[in-house]
Design an enzyme around this catalytic site. Structure first.
Site, PDB file in Angstrom:
ATOM      1  N   ASN A   1      57.502  54.256 -15.838  1.00 12.71           N
ATOM      2  CA  ASN A   1      57.959  55.547 -15.311  1.00 12.71           C
ATOM      3  C   ASN A   1      59.482  55.602 -15.477  1.00 12.71           C
ATOM      4  O   ASN A   1      60.201  54.956 -14.722  1.00 12.71           O
ATOM      5  CB  ASN A   1      57.552  55.633 -13.829  1.00 12.71           C
ATOM      6  N   TRP A   2      59.921  56.359 -16.471  1.00 13.14           N
ATOM      7  CA  TRP A   2      61.369  56.400 -16.761  1.00 13.14           C
ATOM      8  C   TRP A   2      62.131  57.247 -15.746  1.00 13.14           C
ATOM      9  O   TRP A   2      63.359  57.252 -15.741  1.00 13.14           O
ATOM     10  CB  TRP A   2      61.612  56.952 -18.168  1.00 13.14           C
ATOM     11  N   LYS A   3      61.431  58.003 -14.926  1.00 11.79           N
ATOM     12  CA  LYS A   3      62.061  58.905 -13.949  1.00 11.79           C
ATOM     13  C   LYS A   3      63.074  59.818 -14.663  1.00 11.79           C
ATOM     14  O   LYS A   3      62.844  60.189 -15.807  1.00 11.79           O
ATOM     15  CB  LYS A   3      62.701  58.097 -12.820  1.00 11.79           C
TER      16      LYS A   3
ATOM     17  N   HIS B   1      54.108  61.108  -6.763  1.00 11.14           N
ATOM     18  CA  HIS B   1      55.071  60.005  -6.609  1.00 11.14           C
ATOM     19  C   HIS B   1      55.880  60.252  -5.343  1.00 11.14           C
ATOM     20  O   HIS B   1      56.181  61.405  -5.002  1.00 11.14           O
ATOM     21  CB  HIS B   1      55.988  59.941  -7.838  1.00 11.14           C
TER      22      HIS B   1
ATOM     23  N   GLU C   1      58.880  60.058  -4.748  1.00 17.80           N
ATOM     24  CA  GLU C   1      60.114  60.843  -4.964  1.00 17.80           C
ATOM     25  C   GLU C   1      59.797  62.340  -5.058  1.00 17.80           C
ATOM     26  O   GLU C   1      60.612  63.169  -4.672  1.00 17.80           O
ATOM     27  CB  GLU C   1      60.845  60.312  -6.213  1.00 17.80           C
TER      28      GLU C   1
ATOM     29  N   GLU D   1      52.342  52.287  -4.088  1.00 18.15           N
ATOM     30  CA  GLU D   1      53.772  52.018  -4.181  1.00 18.15           C
ATOM     31  C   GLU D   1      54.401  52.122  -2.786  1.00 18.15           C
ATOM     32  O   GLU D   1      54.697  53.236  -2.326  1.00 18.15           O
ATOM     33  CB  GLU D   1      54.439  53.038  -5.102  1.00 18.15           C
TER      34      GLU D   1
ATOM     35  N   GLY E   1      62.628  50.631  -6.248  1.00 17.50           N
ATOM     36  CA  GLY E   1      64.031  50.583  -6.656  1.00 17.50           C
ATOM     37  C   GLY E   1      64.930  49.764  -5.751  1.00 17.50           C
ATOM     38  O   GLY E   1      66.157  49.840  -5.856  1.00 17.50           O
TER      39      GLY E   1
ATOM     40  N   SER F   1      59.524  47.732  -7.538  1.00 15.36           N
ATOM     41  CA  SER F   1      60.336  46.562  -7.916  1.00 15.36           C
ATOM     42  C   SER F   1      59.559  45.504  -8.704  1.00 15.36           C
ATOM     43  O   SER F   1      59.785  44.305  -8.536  1.00 15.36           O
ATOM     44  CB  SER F   1      60.998  45.940  -6.685  1.00 15.36           C
TER      45      SER F   1
ATOM     46  N   GLY G   1      59.142  51.171 -12.693  1.00 19.88           N
ATOM     47  CA  GLY G   1      60.253  52.110 -12.805  1.00 19.88           C
ATOM     48  C   GLY G   1      61.416  51.474 -13.539  1.00 19.88           C
ATOM     49  O   GLY G   1      61.436  51.395 -14.767  1.00 19.88           O
ATOM     50  N   GLY G   2      62.394  50.975 -12.786  1.00 23.80           N
ATOM     51  CA  GLY G   2      63.643  50.448 -13.349  1.00 23.80           C
ATOM     52  C   GLY G   2      63.446  49.508 -14.533  1.00 23.80           C
ATOM     53  O   GLY G   2      64.113  49.655 -15.566  1.00 23.80           O
TER      54      GLY G   2
HETATM   55  P1  PGA Z   1      60.789  50.627  -9.463  1.00 25.89           P
HETATM   56  O1  PGA Z   1      60.025  52.039  -9.373  1.00 25.89           O
HETATM   57  O2  PGA Z   1      59.980  49.745 -10.385  1.00 25.89           O
HETATM   58  O3  PGA Z   1      62.146  50.938  -9.982  1.00 25.89           O
HETATM   59  O4  PGA Z   1      60.811  50.059  -8.070  1.00 25.89           O
HETATM   60  C1  PGA Z   1      58.626  52.114  -9.364  1.00 25.89           C
HETATM   61  C2  PGA Z   1      58.191  53.551  -9.291  1.00 25.89           C
HETATM   62  O5  PGA Z   1      58.803  54.340  -8.570  1.00 25.89           O
HETATM   63  O6  PGA Z   1      57.215  53.947  -9.947  1.00 25.89           O
END
Ligand code: PGA
Length: 257
Positions: free
Chosen positions: A10-12, A103, A105, A173, A179, A219, A240-241
């Site tokens: 997930n590149w966000k 998600h 976010e 999650e 993150g 994470s 994500g990251g």
């Molecule tokens: P993260 O994000 O790996 O940066 O913690 C995961 C996500 O939000 O899908």
């Protein structure tokens, strides 16, 4: 139940054209190498979820690699007067087979409720997209001992009745792990995944529920991927990251081998 592993990036809201070109080509090259040497495609599905602006371009690089394309959100209507939104038909048109929905976010920044997430998931099904439905508790809810109740309630309300293994993937999650570099213990993840599986069984019966893939996200990095991905009832990771760095993302993918 032998479910194929899934690793989704997930590149966000990250990635401009040049960076996306390099990143997606490096991932595709790495996956192709793992396919030829280790038959990765038989064991694991890799999905890239770039921002909307990069979908068409990234799709070009994926070509026959077996890496699939996903989006990070969508509107539930096919078209219409919804300024700034993107429809399921548009995602299909851009080459997506998957879409991340609900998600945390989106739930926080755009006030998306379980009901909205369920409507979007239903629209995904009707347009031939597989929904990756995200759930998870806040730090406060975990401290209050509400984790299982919150997650089960999100499953009950965000996952449509006609969900099945072809149209739905669930991603657990914990919001406090996204993150932050903090992660739950393996026991915690197993406990929540078992509760999710149980809720899915209640919702759709055992045969259907047992086929649905449950991902862990929050994470995930090369150093902890193997630990999470080898847990009972963890079928993969939503990353994500670490998905913004091809070497890290490939190392996470390799941990399923
Ligand atoms: P993260 O994000 O790996 O940066 O913690 C995961 C996500 O939000 O899908």
């Amino acid at each position: 139940m032998n479910r194929k592993k899934i690793v989704a990036g997930n590149w966000k809201m990250n990635g401009l054209l040049n960076e996306a070109t390099v990143l997606s080509q490096e991932v595709v090259n790495g996956v192709e190498e793992l396919n030829s040497k280790e038959k990765l495609n038989d064991i694991c599905k890799v999905i890239l979820c770039p921002p909307f602006t990069l979908l068409y371009k990234v799709k070009e690089y994926l070509s026959n690699s077996g890496v699939a394309l996903g989006a990070q959100d969508m509107h539930c209507e096919k078209k219409g007067a919804h300024t700034g939104d993107v429809s399921p038909l548009m995602l299909k048109d851009a080459g997506c087979s998957y879409v991340i929905l609900g998600h945390s976010e989106r739930r926080t920044d755009h006030f998306e409720t379980n009901k909205v997430v369920a409507q979007k998931a239903q629209a995904a099904y009707e347009n031939g997209l597989t929904a990756i439905i995200c759930i998870g508790e806040t730090q406060q809810q975990r401290e209050n001992g509400q984790t299982i109740d919150v997650c089960v309630n999100q499953i009950m309300e965000s996952v449509p009745e006609n969900a099945n293994a072809d149209n739905t993937i669930i991603a657990y999650e914990p919001i406090w792990a996204i993150g932050t570099g903090k992660t739950p213990t393996c026991d915690d993840v197993e406990e929540v995944h078992a509760a999710i599986r149980h809720a899915l069984i209640q919702k759709m019966g055992k045969e259907n529920a047992d086929k649905i893939s449950l991902l862990y996200g929050g994470s995930v990095k090369p150093s902890n991927a193997k630990e999470f991905l080898s847990l009972a009832d963890v079928d993969g990771a939503l990353v994500g990251g670490a998905s913004l760095n091809a070497q890290d993302f490939l190392a996470i993918i390799k941990s399923v081998l």
